[in-house]
Design a protein around this motif. Structure first.
Motif, mmCIF file in Angstrom:
data_model
loop_
_atom_site.group_PDB
_atom_site.id
_atom_site.type_symbol
_atom_site.label_atom_id
_atom_site.label_comp_id
_atom_site.label_asym_id
_atom_site.label_seq_id
_atom_site.Cartn_x
_atom_site.Cartn_y
_atom_site.Cartn_z
ATOM 1 N N ARG A 28 107.980 99.757 67.394
ATOM 2 C CA ARG A 28 107.970 98.297 67.523
ATOM 3 C C ARG A 28 107.296 97.663 66.297
ATOM 4 O O ARG A 28 107.850 96.772 65.654
ATOM 5 N N ASP A 29 106.118 98.154 65.950
ATOM 6 C CA ASP A 29 105.382 97.613 64.802
ATOM 7 C C ASP A 29 106.124 97.861 63.490
ATOM 8 O O ASP A 29 106.188 96.979 62.626
ATOM 9 N N ASN A 30 106.672 99.052 63.332
ATOM 10 C CA ASN A 30 107.376 99.381 62.092
ATOM 11 C C ASN A 30 108.611 98.522 61.890
ATOM 12 O O ASN A 30 108.906 98.102 60.772
ATOM 13 N N GLU A 31 109.321 98.265 62.965
ATOM 14 C CA GLU A 31 110.516 97.433 62.854
ATOM 15 C C GLU A 31 110.150 96.025 62.382
ATOM 16 O O GLU A 31 110.813 95.462 61.520
ATOM 17 N N GLU A 32 109.057 95.483 62.910
ATOM 18 C CA GLU A 32 108.597 94.153 62.495
ATOM 19 C C GLU A 32 108.175 94.127 61.026
ATOM 20 O O GLU A 32 108.349 93.117 60.349
ATOM 21 N N ARG A 33 107.626 95.224 60.534
ATOM 22 C CA ARG A 33 107.109 95.297 59.162
ATOM 23 C C ARG A 33 108.123 95.808 58.145
ATOM 24 O O ARG A 33 107.831 95.872 56.949
ATOM 25 N N SER A 90 113.089 103.604 62.450
ATOM 26 C CA SER A 90 111.801 102.904 62.434
ATOM 27 C C SER A 90 110.669 103.912 62.626
ATOM 28 O O SER A 90 109.563 103.688 62.166
#
Length: 141
Positions: A28-33, A90
């Protein structure tokens, strides 16, 4: 484009549920970044490749370094790359049995890397240890 590759030792063995929660949050975090990569876990050891913009990866790595779930963080690479190796993931993940982790090409245990010569990077220490293992009989290394 930039990548960071590191190894570390888990402070305790992770259950399947804890790994699933870790992966869900990381993805989740990697996709946002805009971060892609790969995480290997086996025998209480992590190896991760993170890919993205340098200004995103540096604070992410600093955050990972403070994570109490692992210790003995060893950075093997931190450099610009021409393209992503895991562009579609991701966070690709694979749990690796201990014997298979040890048989990865060029694998050196984190304990061996902690004995590195002062001033050498993690990657240089890895190469040095691989050379030592190649030339020294197993009972001398």
């Amino acid at each position: 484009m930039h990548h960071i590759i590191y190894m570390s030792q888990a402070t305790t063995a992770l259950t399947d549920d804890k790994l699933a929660a870790l992966l869900a949050q990381a993805r989740r975090d990697n996709e946002e970044r805009g971060v892609t990569g790969l995480l290997l876990y086996g025998d209480k050891q992590f190896m991760q490749v993170m890919e993205g913009e340098a200004e995103v990866l540096a604070p992410l790595y600093d955050h990972i370094a403070k994570d109490p779930r692992h210790t003995g963080l060893i950075k093997l690479a931190d450099k610009a790359v021409e393209q992503r190796s895991f562009a579609d993931w991701s966070m690709a993940f694979r749990a690796v049995p201990a014997e298979q982790f040890a048989s990865l090409a060029g694998y050196v245990s984190p304990e061996a890397l902690r004995l590195q010569v002062p001033g050498l990077s993690g990657a240089d220490a890895l190469l040095l240890e691989m050379a030592r293992q190649f030339v020294l009989p197993s009972n001398e290394s």
